[in-house]
Design a protein around this motif. Structure first.
Motif, PDB file in Angstrom:
ATOM      1  N   PHE A  69      -9.005-107.556  18.155  1.00 17.93           N
ATOM      2  CA  PHE A  69      -7.977-106.519  18.161  1.00 17.93           C
ATOM      3  C   PHE A  69      -6.709-107.073  17.523  1.00 17.93           C
ATOM      4  O   PHE A  69      -6.497-108.289  17.444  1.00 17.93           O
ATOM      5  N   ALA A  70      -5.869-106.151  17.045  1.00 22.16           N
ATOM      6  CA  ALA A  70      -4.628-106.517  16.389  1.00 22.16           C
ATOM      7  C   ALA A  70      -3.504-105.637  16.898  1.00 22.16           C
ATOM      8  O   ALA A  70      -3.707-104.463  17.217  1.00 22.16           O
ATOM      9  N   THR A  71      -2.313-106.209  16.985  1.00 21.11           N
ATOM     10  CA  THR A  71      -1.098-105.470  17.332  1.00 21.11           C
ATOM     11  C   THR A  71      -0.010-105.883  16.355  1.00 21.11           C
ATOM     12  O   THR A  71      -0.202-106.788  15.546  1.00 21.11           O
ATOM     13  N   ASP A  72       1.143-105.215  16.450  1.00 21.06           N
ATOM     14  CA  ASP A  72       2.278-105.517  15.583  1.00 21.06           C
ATOM     15  C   ASP A  72       1.883-105.317  14.115  1.00 21.06           C
ATOM     16  O   ASP A  72       1.331-106.203  13.477  1.00 21.06           O
ATOM     17  N   SER A  73       2.157-104.134  13.598  1.00 21.00           N
ATOM     18  CA  SER A  73       1.797-103.759  12.221  1.00 21.00           C
ATOM     19  C   SER A  73       0.282-103.778  12.024  1.00 21.00           C
ATOM     20  O   SER A  73      -0.218-104.177  10.968  1.00 21.00           O
ATOM     21  N   ALA A  74      -0.451-103.336  13.047  1.00 22.99           N
ATOM     22  CA  ALA A  74      -1.915-103.338  12.974  1.00 22.99           C
ATOM     23  C   ALA A  74      -2.391-102.335  11.921  1.00 22.99           C
ATOM     24  O   ALA A  74      -1.881-101.224  11.814  1.00 22.99           O
ATOM     25  N   LEU A  75      -3.403-102.747  11.163  1.00 24.62           N
ATOM     26  CA  LEU A  75      -3.969-101.900  10.113  1.00 24.62           C
ATOM     27  C   LEU A  75      -5.452-102.215   9.987  1.00 24.62           C
ATOM     28  O   LEU A  75      -5.851-103.379   9.946  1.00 24.62           O
TER      29      LEU A  75
ATOM     30  N   ASP B 174     -15.649 -96.485  -2.331  1.00 24.75           N
ATOM     31  CA  ASP B 174     -14.568 -96.638  -3.311  1.00 24.75           C
ATOM     32  C   ASP B 174     -13.271 -96.018  -2.788  1.00 24.75           C
ATOM     33  O   ASP B 174     -12.184 -96.523  -3.040  1.00 24.75           O
ATOM     34  N   ASP B 175     -13.412 -94.913  -2.074  1.00 20.47           N
ATOM     35  CA  ASP B 175     -12.254 -94.269  -1.469  1.00 20.47           C
ATOM     36  C   ASP B 175     -12.001 -94.909  -0.108  1.00 20.47           C
ATOM     37  O   ASP B 175     -12.630 -94.562   0.894  1.00 20.47           O
ATOM     38  N   LYS B 176     -11.078 -95.851  -0.055  1.00 18.70           N
ATOM     39  CA  LYS B 176     -10.830 -96.603   1.165  1.00 18.70           C
ATOM     40  C   LYS B 176     -10.135 -95.743   2.212  1.00 18.70           C
ATOM     41  O   LYS B 176      -9.395 -94.817   1.884  1.00 18.70           O
ATOM     42  N   THR B 177     -10.377 -96.081   3.485  1.00 16.06           N
ATOM     43  CA  THR B 177      -9.687 -95.451   4.607  1.00 16.06           C
ATOM     44  C   THR B 177      -8.714 -96.453   5.212  1.00 16.06           C
ATOM     45  O   THR B 177      -9.093 -97.577   5.535  1.00 16.06           O
ATOM     46  N   TYR B 178      -7.450 -96.023   5.372  1.00 14.20           N
ATOM     47  CA  TYR B 178      -6.410 -96.871   5.945  1.00 14.20           C
ATOM     48  C   TYR B 178      -5.995 -96.287   7.291  1.00 14.20           C
ATOM     49  O   TYR B 178      -5.630 -95.118   7.381  1.00 14.20           O
ATOM     50  N   MET B 179      -6.050 -97.116   8.343  1.00 17.40           N
ATOM     51  CA  MET B 179      -5.746 -96.653   9.693  1.00 17.40           C
ATOM     52  C   MET B 179      -4.750 -97.603  10.352  1.00 17.40           C
ATOM     53  O   MET B 179      -4.978 -98.809  10.404  1.00 17.40           O
ATOM     54  N   HIS B 180      -3.650 -97.030  10.844  1.00 20.62           N
ATOM     55  CA  HIS B 180      -2.628 -97.823  11.530  1.00 20.62           C
ATOM     56  C   HIS B 180      -2.450 -97.300  12.947  1.00 20.62           C
ATOM     57  O   HIS B 180      -2.567 -96.094  13.200  1.00 20.62           O
ATOM     58  N   ALA B 181      -2.166 -98.188  13.879  1.00 21.38           N
ATOM     59  CA  ALA B 181      -1.860 -97.823  15.265  1.00 21.38           C
ATOM     60  C   ALA B 181      -1.110 -98.977  15.905  1.00 21.38           C
ATOM     61  O   ALA B 181      -1.040-100.082  15.356  1.00 21.38           O
ATOM     62  N   ASP B 182      -0.551 -98.730  17.086  1.00 21.68           N
ATOM     63  CA  ASP B 182       0.097 -99.826  17.803  1.00 21.68           C
ATOM     64  C   ASP B 182      -0.913-100.926  18.128  1.00 21.68           C
ATOM     65  O   ASP B 182      -0.605-102.113  18.047  1.00 21.68           O
TER      66      ASP B 182
ATOM     67  N   VAL C 274      -1.321 -93.298  16.091  1.00 23.78           N
ATOM     68  CA  VAL C 274      -2.366 -93.523  15.086  1.00 23.78           C
ATOM     69  C   VAL C 274      -2.049 -92.704  13.846  1.00 23.78           C
ATOM     70  O   VAL C 274      -1.741 -91.510  13.927  1.00 23.78           O
ATOM     71  N   ARG C 275      -2.132 -93.346  12.681  1.00 22.22           N
ATOM     72  CA  ARG C 275      -1.917 -92.659  11.404  1.00 22.22           C
ATOM     73  C   ARG C 275      -3.007 -93.104  10.432  1.00 22.22           C
ATOM     74  O   ARG C 275      -3.310 -94.302  10.336  1.00 22.22           O
ATOM     75  N   ILE C 276      -3.588 -92.135   9.707  1.00 19.22           N
ATOM     76  CA  ILE C 276      -4.723 -92.401   8.827  1.00 19.22           C
ATOM     77  C   ILE C 276      -4.431 -91.833   7.447  1.00 19.22           C
ATOM     78  O   ILE C 276      -3.919 -90.715   7.321  1.00 19.22           O
ATOM     79  N   TYR C 277      -4.788 -92.619   6.436  1.00 18.14           N
ATOM     80  CA  TYR C 277      -4.712 -92.106   5.060  1.00 18.14           C
ATOM     81  C   TYR C 277      -6.036 -92.346   4.352  1.00 18.14           C
ATOM     82  O   TYR C 277      -6.577 -93.447   4.361  1.00 18.14           O
TER      83      TYR C 277
END
Length: 564
Positions: free
Chosen positions: A272-278, A285-293, A342-345
């Motif tokens: 698991f990751a915290t602090d600017s986790a991505l 080819d079309d990457k998924t980017y997901m950020h959360a606390d 949570v934010r996804i692009y």
């Protein structure tokens, strides 16, 4: 008084001949030297020196010893060799050929060794080896301090342990603590298991705990790797604690977890990751980017069963069929969990929510906690949204509870479809069909003709079920149930608030517009009060029909064209 002290100090530094079977002189060949042979013994302070023969330069307080040389210092240090050159004034010994230094369980072997008794320092420069109870270390140049048990190695350094092999250009190692200080490019290899790469830090070769600095790496043979500015790594229990620019890469599942702080557990195969986790999914080819606390990624094992048919056999001339064998193949899939903000692009989809879980076995993504999904120019929100992927692209989305789809038609005009349950079908990044089940309400703005033109009014309907079709990002036509009611309102006869469904909100300002934008946290758009709609009993009971055939005075023409 001072003279007496000076004499005493001088006497303490003298080398004494304790024993020799013969003593002779050869001034021509060895001026000022005593030629000693047979069981020769010297004493200097606390040190004893043994040899077969020697040249003793009493005036210079030095000696040259030959054959079965042995130097003993107290009961802790023993040095062996074929030749010894010793200076009593500096307490400096040079041992040559078949040299061995033994010190409290540690053995140093080399061909040439210099030993500074005054500073408890021994070193070699033609290649050597140090062996203790746990490790064997070899290098081209090495230094060993007997007082601290600290060793320094340079050039072609190799540390061999029963469990791993360490190679480096420079290494510091303590034979007492069994800790290796990494001070240059270092590689620690666990055969068929793990490789550690670092340039700075320390590694406890006994407990297998380490602190790795300066962008170190832990690489596993199952194609996972861990990188970080600082890694506290416990190999024995398989745990890594990372601080600063963490990268956890899974090249099989094709995903990378980033963060400024995180942990990884090898046995349970999760991190698991915290602090600017991505988290970045690069399986397509079309990457998924997901950020959360906080982001978790884990490998879930499961089994695939396959049947292999057996040949039938004959028993007492009667044909008997045997059931097929079942073969089991072990495999795994990746599950990602995200919590808070949570934010996804993704190029064909963007989303936000408060918590999320997704896996690449079923290719589904479940969003909870005020989720919002954007696809093309459509916004979807519900109590929970499930996104179904196919071939790396979004195939359809399922919203349950307080569901609404919104599309901006003009600055203050929004096409809206609301109900207990929504199914949105997506092709090539565009929503092509939307199904609304249960308490279906719609608001949309028909235009004058198919190609657009002025808006002719605001159409509001209520029914149990609605099916909307889009073509080239415009509303193509809508199907309602027979029980549909609705009205067309002139724009000057209906207020702006009446043009909004109860659960409508427009959160375009929160929408991630790039991979980097997932780290942006704009002010949340105010949400309306929950309407209490649930997804129970949402299946329509009325037969689906085209509202052109509905003779109810309140029903409206079902086929509408809407401008994007």
């Amino acid at each position: 008084m001072s003279v007496v002290v000076s004499v005493c100090l001088q006497a303490e530094t003298l080398v004494y001949l304790e024993h020799s079977e013969t003593l002779s002189f050869d001034e021509e060949r060895y001026p000022d030297a005593q030629l000693l042979k047979g069981n020769v013994i010297f004493r200097h302070d606390s040190a004893l020196m043994y040899c077969d023969s020697a040249l003793f330069y009493e005036k210079d307080n030095s000696l040259d010893a030959f054959g079965h040389v042995r130097l003993l210092q107290g009961d802790t240090i023993e040095a062996l060799g074929d030749i010894l050159y010793y200076d009593g004034n500096t307490k400096f010994a040079r041992l040559r050929k078949h040299v061995k230094l033994i010190h409290t369980g540690t053995t140093l072997t080399t061909d040439s060794l210099n030993y500074d008794r005054l500073n408890d320092l021994a070193w070699y420069y033609t290649g050597g080896k140090i062996v203790d109870s746990l490790n064997t270390l070899t290098s081209r140049w090495g230094q060993y301090t007997t007082a601290t048990k600290q060793a320094v190695f340079k050039t072609d350094v190799v540390l061999v342990n029963d469990r791993f092999t360490l190679t480096a250009d420079t290494l510091k190692y303590n034979t007492g603590t069994k800790i290796a200080d990494l001070v240059g490019p270092t590689r620690i290899l666990y055969e068929e298991e793990t490789t550690i790469l670092s340039t700075l830090g320390w590694y406890n070769t006994e407990t297998e705990e380490s602190m790795l600095l300066q962008r170190s790496q832990v690489i596993h043979n199952d194609h996972k790797s861990l990188t970080g500015d600082t890694i506290f790594y416990d190999k024995l229990i398989g745990k890594g604690d990372i601080r600063g620019h963490m990268e956890l890469i899974d090249s099989v599942q094709q995903g990378t977890l980033y963060g400024n702080q995180g942990k990884f557990f090898e046995t349970d195969k999760y991190g698991f990751a915290t602090d600017s986790a991505l988290f970045v999914d690069w399986s397509q080819d079309d990457k998924t980017y997901m950020h959360a606390d906080t982001l978790y990624t884990e490998e879930i094992p499961y089994q695939i069963h396959s049947l292999v048919e057996k040949d039938s056999i004959m028993v007492d001339s009667v044909l008997t069929w045997q059931p097929p064998d079942t073969l089991t193949q072990d495999t795994s899939y990746r599950r990602v969990r995200a919590f808070r903000r949570v934010r996804i692009y993704k190029s064909d989809m963007q989303a936000l929510c408060d918590s999320l879980v997704t896996n690449n076995r079923d290719s589904i993504m479940i969003l909870c906690g005020l989720p919002v999904l954007w696809s093309d120019d459509q916004q979807i929100s519900a109590d929970s949204i499930t996104i179904f992927m196919k071939n790396g692209a979004v195939d359809h989305a399922h919203g349950i509870g307080n569901s609404i789809v919104s599309q901006q038609d003009d600055i203050d005009m929004f096409n809206q479809l609301s109900g207990k349950e929504i199914l949105a079908y997506i092709t090539d990044g565009e929503i092509r069909q939307i199904d609304i089940n249960g308490n279906a309400e719609t608001v949309f703005y028909p235009h004058e003709d198919e190609n657009g033109g002025p808006v002719v009014g605001c159409n509001k309907t209520q029914s149990s079920y609605v099916k909307l079709y889009l073509k080239e990002r415009h509303i193509d036509h809508i199907l309602f149930t027979t029980a549909t009611t609705g009205s067309m309102y002139p724009l000057d006869k209906i207020s702006e608030s009446q043009q909004r469904l109860g659960n409508f909100f427009w959160a375009e300002a929160e929408r991630p517009v790039s991979p980097e934008d997932v780290f942006r946290h704009p002010e949340p758009t105010p949400r309306p009060q929950q309407t209490g709609l649930s997804a129970k009993d949402t299946a329509p009971k009325e037969e689906e029909t085209d509202t052109d055939n509905n003779k109810d005075n309140n029903s409206k023409k079902n086929k509408r064209k809407g401008k994007h």
